[in-house]
Structure formats: structure tokens, C-alpha cells
Design a protein around this motif. Structure first.
Motif, PDB file in Angstrom:
ATOM      1  N   VAL A 186       0.813  -1.221   0.000  1.00  0.00           N
ATOM      2  CA  VAL A 186       0.000   0.000   0.000  1.00  0.00           C
ATOM      3  C   VAL A 186       0.845   1.270   0.000  1.00  0.00           C
ATOM      4  O   VAL A 186       0.335   2.356  -0.295  1.00  0.00           O
ATOM      5  N   LEU A 187       2.136   1.159   0.324  1.00  0.00           N
ATOM      6  CA  LEU A 187       3.055   2.290   0.210  1.00  0.00           C
ATOM      7  C   LEU A 187       4.308   1.815  -0.523  1.00  0.00           C
ATOM      8  O   LEU A 187       4.863   0.763  -0.197  1.00  0.00           O
ATOM      9  N   HIS A 188       4.749   2.595  -1.517  1.00  0.00           N
ATOM     10  CA  HIS A 188       5.834   2.178  -2.392  1.00  0.00           C
ATOM     11  C   HIS A 188       7.031   3.137  -2.262  1.00  0.00           C
ATOM     12  O   HIS A 188       7.009   4.229  -2.810  1.00  0.00           O
ATOM     13  N   ARG A 189       8.029   2.750  -1.510  1.00  0.00           N
ATOM     14  CA  ARG A 189       9.318   3.455  -1.427  1.00  0.00           C
ATOM     15  C   ARG A 189       9.135   4.978  -1.300  1.00  0.00           C
ATOM     16  O   ARG A 189       9.609   5.762  -2.130  1.00  0.00           O
ATOM     17  N   VAL A 190       8.471   5.372  -0.244  1.00  0.00           N
ATOM     18  CA  VAL A 190       8.253   6.797   0.029  1.00  0.00           C
ATOM     19  C   VAL A 190       9.528   7.383   0.617  1.00  0.00           C
ATOM     20  O   VAL A 190      10.092   6.848   1.573  1.00  0.00           O
ATOM     21  N   ASP A 191       9.969   8.497   0.047  1.00  0.00           N
ATOM     22  CA  ASP A 191      11.240   9.111   0.438  1.00  0.00           C
ATOM     23  C   ASP A 191      11.017  10.617   0.603  1.00  0.00           C
ATOM     24  O   ASP A 191      10.915  11.340  -0.384  1.00  0.00           O
ATOM     25  N   ILE A 192      10.933  11.090   1.857  1.00  0.00           N
ATOM     26  CA  ILE A 192      10.661  12.505   2.140  1.00  0.00           C
ATOM     27  C   ILE A 192      11.550  12.968   3.288  1.00  0.00           C
ATOM     28  O   ILE A 192      11.687  12.276   4.302  1.00  0.00           O
ATOM     29  N   ILE A 202      -7.530  22.478  -0.923  1.00  0.00           N
ATOM     30  CA  ILE A 202      -7.489  23.882  -0.476  1.00  0.00           C
ATOM     31  C   ILE A 202      -6.718  23.973   0.847  1.00  0.00           C
ATOM     32  O   ILE A 202      -5.879  24.864   1.031  1.00  0.00           O
ATOM     33  N   GLU A 203      -6.983  23.042   1.767  1.00  0.00           N
ATOM     34  CA  GLU A 203      -6.223  22.985   3.020  1.00  0.00           C
ATOM     35  C   GLU A 203      -4.738  22.798   2.737  1.00  0.00           C
ATOM     36  O   GLU A 203      -3.890  23.449   3.336  1.00  0.00           O
ATOM     37  N   ALA A 204      -4.448  21.902   1.818  1.00  0.00           N
ATOM     38  CA  ALA A 204      -3.042  21.628   1.484  1.00  0.00           C
ATOM     39  C   ALA A 204      -2.344  22.875   0.957  1.00  0.00           C
ATOM     40  O   ALA A 204      -1.229  23.196   1.381  1.00  0.00           O
ATOM     41  N   MET A 205      -2.993  23.598   0.051  1.00  0.00           N
ATOM     42  CA  MET A 205      -2.387  24.773  -0.563  1.00  0.00           C
ATOM     43  C   MET A 205      -2.201  25.912   0.438  1.00  0.00           C
ATOM     44  O   MET A 205      -1.187  26.613   0.417  1.00  0.00           O
ATOM     45  N   THR A 206      -3.175  26.109   1.318  1.00  0.00           N
ATOM     46  CA  THR A 206      -3.138  27.276   2.207  1.00  0.00           C
ATOM     47  C   THR A 206      -2.264  27.072   3.441  1.00  0.00           C
ATOM     48  O   THR A 206      -1.682  28.030   3.946  1.00  0.00           O
ATOM     49  N   LEU A 207      -2.151  25.834   3.920  1.00  0.00           N
ATOM     50  CA  LEU A 207      -1.441  25.596   5.176  1.00  0.00           C
ATOM     51  C   LEU A 207       0.048  25.293   5.007  1.00  0.00           C
ATOM     52  O   LEU A 207       0.861  25.660   5.841  1.00  0.00           O
ATOM     53  N   SER A 208       0.407  24.632   3.930  1.00  0.00           N
ATOM     54  CA  SER A 208       1.716  23.986   3.854  1.00  0.00           C
ATOM     55  C   SER A 208       2.860  24.924   3.489  1.00  0.00           C
ATOM     56  O   SER A 208       2.665  25.967   2.865  1.00  0.00           O
ATOM     57  N   THR A 209       4.061  24.506   3.880  1.00  0.00           N
ATOM     58  CA  THR A 209       5.272  25.043   3.256  1.00  0.00           C
ATOM     59  C   THR A 209       5.684  24.130   2.101  1.00  0.00           C
ATOM     60  O   THR A 209       6.266  24.583   1.127  1.00  0.00           O
ATOM     61  N   ARG A 210       5.371  22.813   2.236  1.00  0.00           N
ATOM     62  CA  ARG A 210       5.547  21.860   1.132  1.00  0.00           C
ATOM     63  C   ARG A 210       4.405  20.859   1.148  1.00  0.00           C
ATOM     64  O   ARG A 210       3.809  20.581   2.197  1.00  0.00           O
ATOM     65  N   ILE A 211       4.129  20.326  -0.041  1.00  0.00           N
ATOM     66  CA  ILE A 211       3.042  19.363  -0.216  1.00  0.00           C
ATOM     67  C   ILE A 211       3.592  18.084  -0.825  1.00  0.00           C
ATOM     68  O   ILE A 211       4.402  18.134  -1.754  1.00  0.00           O
ATOM     69  N   ALA A 212       3.136  16.940  -0.307  1.00  0.00           N
ATOM     70  CA  ALA A 212       3.385  15.652  -0.967  1.00  0.00           C
ATOM     71  C   ALA A 212       2.037  15.162  -1.491  1.00  0.00           C
ATOM     72  O   ALA A 212       1.144  14.834  -0.699  1.00  0.00           O
ATOM     73  N   VAL A 213       1.880  15.165  -2.822  1.00  0.00           N
ATOM     74  CA  VAL A 213       0.644  14.682  -3.439  1.00  0.00           C
ATOM     75  C   VAL A 213       0.773  13.183  -3.621  1.00  0.00           C
ATOM     76  O   VAL A 213       1.708  12.706  -4.282  1.00  0.00           O
ATOM     77  N   VAL A 263       4.204   8.754  -3.970  1.00  0.00           N
ATOM     78  CA  VAL A 263       4.276  10.215  -3.933  1.00  0.00           C
ATOM     79  C   VAL A 263       4.398  10.688  -5.379  1.00  0.00           C
ATOM     80  O   VAL A 263       5.418  10.462  -6.033  1.00  0.00           O
ATOM     81  N   GLN A 264       3.352  11.334  -5.877  1.00  0.00           N
ATOM     82  CA  GLN A 264       3.331  11.791  -7.263  1.00  0.00           C
ATOM     83  C   GLN A 264       4.210  13.028  -7.461  1.00  0.00           C
ATOM     84  O   GLN A 264       4.827  13.188  -8.512  1.00  0.00           O
ATOM     85  N   GLN A 265       4.224  13.907  -6.459  1.00  0.00           N
ATOM     86  CA  GLN A 265       5.062  15.105  -6.530  1.00  0.00           C
ATOM     87  C   GLN A 265       5.252  15.660  -5.123  1.00  0.00           C
ATOM     88  O   GLN A 265       4.334  15.642  -4.306  1.00  0.00           O
ATOM     89  N   LEU A 266       6.449  16.156  -4.857  1.00  0.00           N
ATOM     90  CA  LEU A 266       6.785  16.804  -3.591  1.00  0.00           C
ATOM     91  C   LEU A 266       7.338  18.183  -3.912  1.00  0.00           C
ATOM     92  O   LEU A 266       8.322  18.303  -4.650  1.00  0.00           O
ATOM     93  N   GLY A 267       6.699  19.225  -3.394  1.00  0.00           N
ATOM     94  CA  GLY A 267       7.169  20.576  -3.692  1.00  0.00           C
ATOM     95  C   GLY A 267       6.388  21.631  -2.944  1.00  0.00           C
ATOM     96  O   GLY A 267       5.481  21.321  -2.162  1.00  0.00           O
TER      97      GLY A 267
END
Length: 368
Positions: free
Chosen positions: A18-24, A195-206, A212-216
Motif C-alpha cells: 500500500v506504500l511504495h518506497r516513500v522518500d521525504i 485547499i487545506e493543502a495549498m493554504t497551510l503547507s510550506t511543502r506538499i506531498a501529493v 508520492v506523485q510530486q513533492l514541492g
């Protein structure tokens, strides 16, 4: 090395991964939001950081210390749950200091921490009440207060606002943001609300399907999505994704796309590393399609497009206009007073500086 390191972490239940090599890597004071649809693995990852779920592979380290197999109580983390998880028979003050008491913190120290956090969250007048006497927003503050009194290394939030009504959710979002700016705490926050993700974060992991499709940063995620999934998941309304073909005329690159009548239209591309005849998926945010008066005057590539309007939707500060491009419904975001009506042929202004090209086969963004 980050303050919180998630290194090639995997999670399997039997034969199902259910999780594939997550690296953050999460830096100290950072606000990382894990966002994605239900079942994408974001809450599983949060529970693994907390120690509530075992790690199948990889490592999780906090402040350089690997915590695989370390009991949750020994990780110096604090978690705020979706359900608040308050003890109904205890007062607010008792709920907030119960964890400190279990860790053997002396009462004078507990009282000082309680007074300080209760004042910070503006719930000092509620300390003698029971959770059943509180509103949803007040219970959420108590749950946050219980985490704050511990002064942990990392705060973990598991969809803490999902049980609140729309207005209160916006209010609490602001409070959490102000709290983070004031305390500079390290936070990992799970939500399915972009919307929560965009307004609260300094970085987002989608996240999607355990990857993880994108981290930025929010700006990177929104302006330069890594693939079609990120482009359509982040943003409301979603990015328009339109089939197009690259045409080169007089040295200029264009995206050829069909209008509502099926006739070809050329939209001049700012991206010039695409080959003539190449099939692409053209991504355009709704706010990049507007009326000529509302177009971005700083842009060096505003393209005019005449097309028939299908539907208009007044939405207070904006008017959303639907038309057909490339055989697909396409949404434009206009000013509230834009003079546009269903059925008319309208002169749209398209900011092609904001356009993104994707590969139709891989759905990955084609970098400029």
C-alpha cells in the motif's frame, strides 16, 4: 539529513503493498501536508511516523534517531486525531494535561504548560468544562492544546478539520496557520482537501495509490505539476487537460486544438522544445482563460480565441464559463461583472505563458 527523515519506506498487508518506497525529508519548522484521495496511503504513512503502524521496509528517523520499532510513547511526537479522542469524563484541563501526568511531569510544571497553551488557544475560560459542553471548534482547540502542552519534536495532524462545518473549517485553518507561524513547530498534516493543502503547507506531498506523485512547494505543485494526476487533483476548478498537436509556423510553436464547431484553432506556445506534429496534452488553468479586459497585463503571450459559450455559472467574486475545446468541457474563470452569456460566441483571452504540456502516453509533464 532532515529533522524528520522518511527513507524508502514501504508498507504491505500480506501480498498487498500500500506504500511504495516513500522518500521525504522534513526540515525543522516545516509544515508538510500529505494530500490525496481516500485510500492513497497518507494516513498509513502518518501512523507509521507515529508508531501506530509497523514499517514493512525502509527507515523513519526523528532528529537523526531511527525510530523503527520504537514505541509511540518514546518518539516524542504528538498527534491530533480526526475524532478529537477526548475523555468525556475529564475536564478540558484534565484532558490537556493527562499525557504529561502519565509521563510523570510534576504538577507545577503541568499547570504552567496548561496555562500557557490555554491562553495561546484562547480556551482558558473552558478549562473546567467537560468535552460534551463544547462546540466542535472548541473540542478541536482542546485536542490541539493537548498536543501543544507536550512540546514534542513533531506534530501529526490526521484530517483534524473534516468534522467541522465549512465556515468553522476556514476559521480553524487560519488558526492553525497562525499557530505554526508563531511557534515554528514541525508539522506533518494529512488531508484530502487540496485547499487545506495549498493554504497551510510550506511543502506538499501529493499521493496516489501509495506513491508520492510530486513533492514541492504549493507554487511548484500548482504552476508546474509533475503529471496529469497532480494537475487535475490540485486546483478548484481543476486544470483543463486538452488534446492538441504541435504546429510550427514561421518559427513559432503553436498548439492546434479544435473549437466548439470542430474547427482547428492555433494557440501560440511559450514552450519551444516540442517537435512539429507532436501530440500533446495541453494543460491550462481556468484563471488563465478570461475576457480580454481581465487578462494578465504582465504576460507576454496572451492569445485570442473565439469560441461558443455553453454554460455560465455566477459564483460571487467570479463567473465560471464552460465551453468545448478539443472535444472536452473547458472552464474559464472570469470577473463577476464579465459580460458573457450561454450560446454567444465570445472572444476569450488565453494566457499561454501559464500553459503546461504533458506526454499523452505517460501523462508526465514535458519540461521546457
Amino acid at each position: 539529513m532532515g529533522f524528520l527523515d522518511i527513507r524508502n519506506v514501504t508498507k504491505s498487508y500480506g501480498q498487498v503493498q500500500v506504500l511504495h518506497r516513500v522518500d521525504i525529508q522534513v526540515e525543522e519548522g516545516e509544515f508538510l501536508v500529505l494530500v490525496g484521495p481516500s485510500g492513497c496511503g497518507k494516513s498509513t504513512l502518518l501512523n507509521m511516523i507515529a508508531g501506530l503502524e509497523a514499517i514493512s521496509g525502509g527507515e523513519i528517523a526523528i532528529k537523526g534517531r531511527v525510530v523503527n520499532g520504537v514505541h509511540p510513547s518514546k518518539r516524542n511526537i504528538a498527534m491530533v486525531f480526526q475524532s478529537y479522542a477526548l475523555y468525556p469524563n475529564m475536564t478540558v484541563g484534565q484532558n490537556m494535561t493527562f499525557g504529561l501526568e502519565m509521563h510523570g511531569v510534576p504538577k507545577p510544571e503541568r499547570d504552567r504548560a496548561l496555562a500557557q497553551v490555554a491562553k495561546l488557544l484562547q480556551i482558558d475560560h473552558l478549562l473546567d468544562r467537560k468535552p460534551g459542553q463544547l462546540s466542535g471548534g472548541q473540542r478541536q482547540r482542546v485536542a490541539m492544546g493537548r498536543a501543544l502542552v507536550r512540546n514534542p519534536d513533531v506534530f501529526l495532524f490526521d484530517e483534524p478539520l473534516s468534522n467541522l462545518d465549512a465556515k468553522l473549517r476556514v476559521d480553524m485553518r487560519t488558526e492553525i496557520k497562525k499557530l505554526h507561524q508563531k511557534l515554528k513547530t514541525t508539522i506533518v498534516y494529512v488531508t484530502h482537501d487540496q485547499i487545506e493543502a495549498m493554504t497551510l503547507s510550506t511543502r506538499i506531498a501529493v499521493m496516489n495509490k501509495g506513491h508520492v506523485q510530486q513533492l514541492g512547494t504549493p507554487k511548484e505543485i500548482y504552476d508546474t505539476p509533475a503529471n496529469v494526476y497532480v494537475a487535475t487533483f490540485m486546483g478548484s476548478p481543476a486544470m483543463n487537460i486538452l488534446p492538441a498537436k504541435v504546429v510550427v509556423q514561421e518559427g513559432a510553436h503553436h498548439a492546434q486544438i479544435t473549437d466548439s464547431e470542430g474547427a482547428p484553432q492555433l494557440l501560440r506556445l511559450s514552450q519551444t522544445n516540442l517537435a512539429a506534429g507532436q501530440e500533446i496534452l495541453l494543460g491550462i488553468r481556468p484563471e488563465a482563460i478570461t475576457d480580454p479586459e481581465g487578462a494578465d497585463r504582465k504576460s507576454g503571450n496572451i492569445v485570442s480565441l473565439k469560441n461558443r459559450v455553453t454554460v455560465t455559472e455566477p459564483a460571487g467574486a467570479d463567473t465560471f464559463v464552460t465551453m468545448t475545446l478539443g472535444g472536452r468541457d473547458t472552464i474559464a474563470r472570469m470577473r463577476a461583472d464579465a459580460s458573457v452569456a450561454a450560446g454567444q460566441v465570445f472572444d476569450f483571452a488565453v494566457n499561454m505563458e501559464k500553459a503546461v504540456a504533458f506526454d499523452p502516453k505517460t501523462e508526465e509533464r514535458i519540461a521546457p
